[in-house]
Design an enzyme around this catalytic site. Structure first.
Site: not given
Ligand code: BES
Ligand code: MN
Ligand code: ZN
Length: 524
Positions: A290, A363
């Site tokens: 990130k 996920r």
């Protein structure tokens, strides 16, 4: 958690004398007083209504207020006119606005004590005692702060909580309702506390032990599946994310069954409700690292925190719900053995997954948690909650969570639970194109689609849901809903909101009552 507001809140009747700084008088929409407000206004020679009329932007909207200083010698001193919105529409959302408006006004005016007139009017559809109890409970919630790591500055900074006396018709009824709502607030504050803990304190192992400590005394069975167990079960997707990190991943299983013995005997094979939560105690992105706001990603476990908070609340309420929850706890970090972009990994369900992006880690953890819940407990409904995508924030902001489901019935049930809890959702349908977008090039699935279609590019929250749907439907379709709380759980302030505890509690209680299909006036 610290919250001195609770000790400062009381329900009294009009015969109890008070010596408070201000009197708060409710004003309903379109500028009208309730019974007591009318009487006080008359007593003051219409002073209140005349002044309210001058305040051009005040029409009694929920949460708006005006402060008035009364002429010398008046028995009321200072008055705050507090907007309640339409009397027949005082739902959880309105209560939130009223309470927040009032606490802000009291803080702004530096008021130390207030008497709130628990007024009512003919059009009011809810019980007035309960309305004011709900407002009081919400004000207490708003008083939450997390200051356990403030050592030196604590004493100077701690804001004082105002003393609040709610003058209601039936203080006992109000107090009871307030106490019931306080259990919910406690669950929510627990989720906030977990979210606000820094990642060097709250990592998968310490988090799992904390869940045990919190829930076991309430009669919730808590089991921890460690790395060894995860390997044994074939949870290779969750392991790919967490195994290489500093702290080892785990799954925590929580079971609560509040049915009566007679109910259990009558229906021994009744399928439970199943909750799943994303619990990334830090999400650096992994090799797809990130580039901004990485520190906020200690909050990437807020889905799991709402599940834990809901389990806590349901158990404390002695709810009739029968529920099994699984939270997947992991860190997404970089190390020499971290999973690689482009890697192809396995999953417990047997789908192979191509890693399009190591930052789409939630996920992967959820996929194995859903599969495990399905295989081990065969729930009749699975609901997963996760801070899953930035796209959801783009689409719905910070006030609404995204709802994605394979069941029309669940859209209805969640719409109802959202109304009751005051936690709003926006439903996005999953279409064939979203499902196709998650097909892998070399493997069964990809965790992050590469597409040039701008519509699909914008729909990152929906394609993420489409990915999860494969796992919810594998080996036989289970009714499933996914709630993306990226925006609602993490407000711009960067402090955990505890969003989801109320929604999940409402939903579980509705399911337990099996009244989900019968509409009734939303509770406060
Ligand atoms: N935890 C993040 C999503 C997130 C972002 C939550 C900002 C709250 C605030 C998630 O793991 C993530 O990184 N998602 C990626 C997915 C993408 C790589 C397909 C995203 O949304 O950018
Ligand atoms: Mn991520
Ligand atoms: Zn994440």
């Amino acid at each position: 958690m610290t919250n001195p507001q609770y000790a400062q809140t009381a329900f009294i009747d009009h015969t109890t004398p008070t010596d408070n700084d201000v009197t708060v008088i409710p004003v309903f929409a379109d500028d009208h007083f309730g019974k007591k407000g009318k009487a006080i206004n008359k007593e003051l020679g219409e002073f209140l209504s005349l002044n309210a009329a001058f305040a051009a932007d005040f029409k009694g909207e929920a949460g708006k207020s005006i402060a008035l200083a009364l002429p010398k010698g008046s028995s009321y001193g200072k008055v705050i006119l507090l907007g309640m919105g339409a009397a027949d529409q005082i739902n959880a959302g309105a209560v939130n606005k009223i309470a927040t408006g009032l606490s802000q006004t009291l803080a702004r005016l530096n008021i130390k004590s207030a008497s709130i007139i628990g007024d009512q009017c003919a059009k009011m559809t809810q019980n007035a005692d309960e309305v004011y109890a709900a407002i009081a409970a919400q004000i207490c919630e708003n008083g939450y702060s997390f200051d356990k790591y403030k050592k030196k500055l604590k004493a100077e900074k701690a804001p004082e909580s105002p003393k609040l006396d709610f003058i209601v018709k039936n203080p006992k009824v109000a107090q009871q309702h307030f106490d019931a709502l306080s259990i919910l607030s406690e669950g929510k504050m627990l989720a906030q506390d977990l979210g606000n803990e820094p990642p060097n304190v709250l990592y998968p192992e310490s988090y799992a032990l904390r869940i045990k400590d919190l829930l076991e005394p309430l009669g919730v069975e808590v089991d921890i599946i460690d790395v060894h167990g995860m390997k044994h079960l074939g949870m290779h997707a969750a392991l790919a994310v967490g195994e290489s990190a500093g702290a080892k991943p785990c799954m925590v299983v929580m079971k609560y069954d509040g049915r009566s013995d007679a109910d259990k005997a009558k229906n021994p094979n009744k399928r439970p409700l199943g909750y799943v939560g994303k619990g990334l105690t830090i999400d650096t992105g992994g090799y797809n690292i990130k580039t901004r706001s990485m520190d906020l990603m200690k909050l990437d476990m807020c889905g799991s925190a709402s599940v834990v908070g809901a389990m806590y609340t349901l158990a404390k309420q002695q709810s009739k719900a029968n529920i099994v929850s699984v939270v997947g706890l992991a860190e997404n970090r970089i190390s020499e053995s971290s999973y690689l972009p482009g890697a192809i990994i396995d999953s417990m369900a047997g789908f192979t997954i191509e890693i399009g992006n190591t930052d789409a880690e939630g996920r992967l953890v959820l996929a194995d948690a859903i599969t495990y819940l399905k295989q081990a407990y065969n729930p009749h409904i699975i609901v997963d909650v996760a801070t899953l995508t930035g796209a959801c924030i783009q689409a719905h902001g910070h006030d609404k969570a995204g709802l994605f489901t394979n069941s029309k019935g669940l859209v209805k049930a969640f719409t109802r639970a959202a109304e009751q809890s005051g936690e709003a959702i926006a439903h996005d349908p999953i279409e064939e194109k979203h499902i196709r977008a998650m097909d892998g090039k070399l493997a069964d699935l990809t965790n992050s689609c590469k597409t040039t279609d701008p519509e699909i590019q914008k729909a990152g929250h929906i394609t993420a849901a489409a990915f999860l749907q494969h796992f919810a439907e594998h080996g036989g379709k289970t009714k499933w809903a996914h709630v993306d709380i990226a925006g609602t759980a993490i407000p711009p302030s960067g402090m955990a909101s505890g969003w989801g505890v109320k929604l999940l509690t409402s939903f579980a209680n509705d399911q337990a009552e099996e009244k989900a299909a019968k509409p009734k006036a939303p509770k406060l």
